[in-house]
Enzyme design. Structure first.
Site, PDB file in Angstrom:
ATOM      1  N   TYR A  77     -29.147  89.890  45.021  1.00 55.31           N
ATOM      2  CA  TYR A  77     -28.228  88.825  45.450  1.00 55.31           C
ATOM      3  C   TYR A  77     -26.812  89.380  45.558  1.00 55.31           C
ATOM      4  O   TYR A  77     -26.163  89.286  46.614  1.00 55.31           O
ATOM      5  CB  TYR A  77     -28.295  87.647  44.474  1.00 55.31           C
ATOM      6  CG  TYR A  77     -27.227  86.620  44.703  1.00 55.31           C
ATOM      7  CD1 TYR A  77     -27.026  86.079  45.969  1.00 55.31           C
ATOM      8  CD2 TYR A  77     -26.405  86.187  43.654  1.00 55.31           C
ATOM      9  CE1 TYR A  77     -26.031  85.137  46.194  1.00 55.31           C
ATOM     10  CE2 TYR A  77     -25.419  85.248  43.868  1.00 55.31           C
ATOM     11  CZ  TYR A  77     -25.232  84.734  45.134  1.00 55.31           C
ATOM     12  OH  TYR A  77     -24.239  83.804  45.355  1.00 55.31           O
ATOM     13  N   ALA A 105     -24.265  79.501  54.194  1.00 55.38           N
ATOM     14  CA  ALA A 105     -25.734  79.591  54.254  1.00 55.38           C
ATOM     15  C   ALA A 105     -26.196  80.925  53.689  1.00 55.38           C
ATOM     16  O   ALA A 105     -25.837  81.983  54.210  1.00 55.38           O
ATOM     17  CB  ALA A 105     -26.196  79.457  55.704  1.00 55.38           C
ATOM     18  N   GLY A 141     -30.737  72.727  51.690  1.00 53.06           N
ATOM     19  CA  GLY A 141     -29.747  71.650  51.786  1.00 53.06           C
ATOM     20  C   GLY A 141     -30.406  70.312  52.074  1.00 53.06           C
ATOM     21  O   GLY A 141     -31.624  70.244  52.291  1.00 53.06           O
ATOM     22  N   ILE A 169     -32.593  77.618  26.010  1.00 49.88           N
ATOM     23  CA  ILE A 169     -31.392  78.461  25.995  1.00 49.88           C
ATOM     24  C   ILE A 169     -31.858  79.912  26.028  1.00 49.88           C
ATOM     25  O   ILE A 169     -32.572  80.368  25.118  1.00 49.88           O
ATOM     26  CB  ILE A 169     -30.537  78.165  24.750  1.00 49.88           C
ATOM     27  CG1 ILE A 169     -30.054  76.705  24.833  1.00 49.88           C
ATOM     28  CG2 ILE A 169     -29.364  79.138  24.651  1.00 49.88           C
ATOM     29  CD1 ILE A 169     -29.278  76.229  23.627  1.00 49.88           C
ATOM     30  N   LYS A 214     -24.513  90.256  49.098  1.00 53.79           N
ATOM     31  CA  LYS A 214     -23.187  89.664  49.326  1.00 53.79           C
ATOM     32  C   LYS A 214     -22.139  90.770  49.478  1.00 53.79           C
ATOM     33  O   LYS A 214     -21.244  90.689  50.322  1.00 53.79           O
ATOM     34  CB  LYS A 214     -22.819  88.728  48.174  1.00 53.79           C
ATOM     35  CG  LYS A 214     -23.598  87.423  48.176  1.00 53.79           C
ATOM     36  CD  LYS A 214     -23.143  86.530  49.304  1.00 53.79           C
ATOM     37  CE  LYS A 214     -23.831  85.191  49.306  1.00 53.79           C
ATOM     38  NZ  LYS A 214     -23.323  84.290  50.349  1.00 53.79           N
ATOM     39  N   ASP A 261     -29.011  88.728  33.293  1.00 55.06           N
ATOM     40  CA  ASP A 261     -27.854  87.958  32.834  1.00 55.06           C
ATOM     41  C   ASP A 261     -26.885  88.831  32.033  1.00 55.06           C
ATOM     42  O   ASP A 261     -27.211  89.264  30.929  1.00 55.06           O
ATOM     43  CB  ASP A 261     -28.304  86.815  31.897  1.00 55.06           C
ATOM     44  CG  ASP A 261     -28.573  85.525  32.631  1.00 55.06           C
ATOM     45  OD1 ASP A 261     -28.122  85.382  33.780  1.00 55.06           O
ATOM     46  OD2 ASP A 261     -29.246  84.659  32.041  1.00 55.06           O
ATOM     47  N   PHE A 280     -17.409  82.091  40.679  1.00 57.01           N
ATOM     48  CA  PHE A 280     -18.059  82.229  39.374  1.00 57.01           C
ATOM     49  C   PHE A 280     -19.052  81.054  39.297  1.00 57.01           C
ATOM     50  O   PHE A 280     -19.771  80.844  40.252  1.00 57.01           O
ATOM     51  CB  PHE A 280     -17.009  82.361  38.266  1.00 57.01           C
ATOM     52  CG  PHE A 280     -16.455  83.793  38.243  1.00 57.01           C
ATOM     53  CD1 PHE A 280     -15.745  84.297  39.317  1.00 57.01           C
ATOM     54  CD2 PHE A 280     -16.726  84.658  37.192  1.00 57.01           C
ATOM     55  CE1 PHE A 280     -15.309  85.628  39.357  1.00 57.01           C
ATOM     56  CE2 PHE A 280     -16.285  85.988  37.204  1.00 57.01           C
ATOM     57  CZ  PHE A 280     -15.574  86.464  38.287  1.00 57.01           C
ATOM     58  N   ASN A 294     -31.862  87.042  54.886  1.00 56.49           N
ATOM     59  CA  ASN A 294     -30.970  85.870  54.993  1.00 56.49           C
ATOM     60  C   ASN A 294     -29.506  86.255  54.874  1.00 56.49           C
ATOM     61  O   ASN A 294     -28.676  85.814  55.660  1.00 56.49           O
ATOM     62  CB  ASN A 294     -31.272  84.856  53.875  1.00 56.49           C
ATOM     63  CG  ASN A 294     -32.577  84.137  54.123  1.00 56.49           C
ATOM     64  OD1 ASN A 294     -33.059  84.103  55.244  1.00 56.49           O
ATOM     65  ND2 ASN A 294     -33.148  83.572  53.083  1.00 56.49           N
TER      66      ASN A 294
END
Ligand code: UDP
Length: 329
Positions: free
Chosen positions: A140, A73, A36, A206, A144, A284, A168, A91
């Site tokens: 990740y 955070a 940040g 891309i 979460k 992805d 999203f 974290n």
């Protein structure tokens, strides 16, 4: 209310702090400034500190009579999480559990949690509703989800009331031009495309043009960061108004391909931009599009800025004014 915003100097956190202060709340930001920027926090008190510092957290929650915590955070890059899962668990799980423990000890009743579409993994149904299976394909999303899964138990045992917001693709910048998106290193599509427009990046890469989508590039659901910020205020009001817990998607329900984003940006900046197709980026999914019907129905959330052109225009305005990003101090 007096609200503690962890990660309030980051991209989504800082936009939310701004909206909270506008709404009349008192805000204290806790941020370790690893990602940040000090310059984003000019309307609230900023405390530089670590989430894992339980003593600091307890003292802060108690002394400031904090009534709610908004927890932004976190480490939040899919690719990095594949390389360094330990950092993500430290974290996003350990840090968050220390925070929850401090809240439990002090008796802070409300928790708004920044979650992510990455909890779903590879979609089996589009648009993705909150009832879609959660099978994350990267650390990740897994970290979460681990916290999301702890929350019902904290509610049951300690009465902690919570709302998890699954973002999203957050995008755009404060329509008043005060705040924007500045990551170091930048990995997100729209700021990278705009950096190319500013001549600060040689070309847009891309990632993949052989996905099963209409133009072969990945489709994502871009949601304006100020609309996200508003959803946090509605979540807080819902908790204060008696809601015990909930989970909501935050997206706008429209998917845009990478090529469509690039073309829309070319229109906004008024010139063609250099671009090449490269390999797919690991992790992805081809298409991620939200159904945000639940939060629209239950909390009357109305995104105002989330058409693609407004997202890009607001981001472009900030990038032009701040080509080097926030002051690096
Ligand atoms: N993307 C791309 N080139 C870039 C950065 C991103 O083609 O330089 C693609 C990426 O593969 C994804 C979409 O743009 O399909 C959005 O990526 P971003 O990193 O902005 O957000 P994410 O979807 O990872 O949260």
């Amino acid at each position: 209310m007096h609200i503690l915003v962890t990660g309030g100097a980051g991209y989504i956190g800082s936009h939310t702090v701004k909206e909270l202060v506008k709404t009349g709340h008192q805000v204290t930001v806790l941020d370790n400034l690893s990602k940040g920027w000090r310059a984003t926090v000019n309307k609230a008190r900023l405390l530089k500190g670590e989430l894992t510092d339980q003593r600091l957290l307890c003292e802060l929650l108690q002394a400031e009579k904090i009534e709610a915590v908004m927890h932004f955070a976190a480490s939040s890059l899919v690719g990095e999480s594949m390389q360094c899962p330990a950092d993500y668990y430290a974290n996003n799980v350990t840090g968050s559990l220390v925070l929850l423990e401090a809240m439990r000890k002090v008796g802070v009743p409300y928790f708004v949690f920044s979650s992510t579409a990455a909890v779903y993994g590879e979609p089996i149904e589009i648009p993705i509703s909150e009832d879609h299976p959660t099978i994350p394909t990267n650390p990740y999303g897994a970290t979460k989800l681990a916290l999301e899964e702890a929350l019902p138990w904290y509610y049951q045992a300690y009465g902690l009331r919570y709302i998890s917001l699954r973002y999203f693709n957050a995008a755009g910048a404060d329509p008043e031009g005060e705040l924007g998106e500045d990551h170091n290193p930048e990995t997100h599509l729209i700021p990278l495309v705009l950096k190319t427009a500013l001549g600060r990046a040689p070309e847009i890469k891309i990632f993949g043009n052989d996905y099963p989508t209409p133009d072969g590039t990945c489709v994502r659901d871009y949601i304006h960061v100020t609309d996200l910020a508003q959803a946090h205020i509605l979540a807080l009001e819902a908790l204060a108004g008696g809601v015990d817990f909930s989970i909501y998607n935050l997206g706008n329900g429209n998917g845009y391909s990478v090529l469509e984003v690039v073309q829309a940006t070319e229109k906004v900046v008024g010139k063609p931009l250099p671009k090449t197709f490269t390999q797919r980026r690991a992790g992805d999914p081809a298409i991620l599009v939200a159904s945000a019907e639940r939060i629209k129905r239950e909390l009357q959330w109305k995104p105002c800025y989330s058409d693609l052109q407004t997202i890009i225009e607001t981001a472009w305005r900030w990038q032009q004014k701040n080509p080097l990003g926030y002051p690096k101090c």
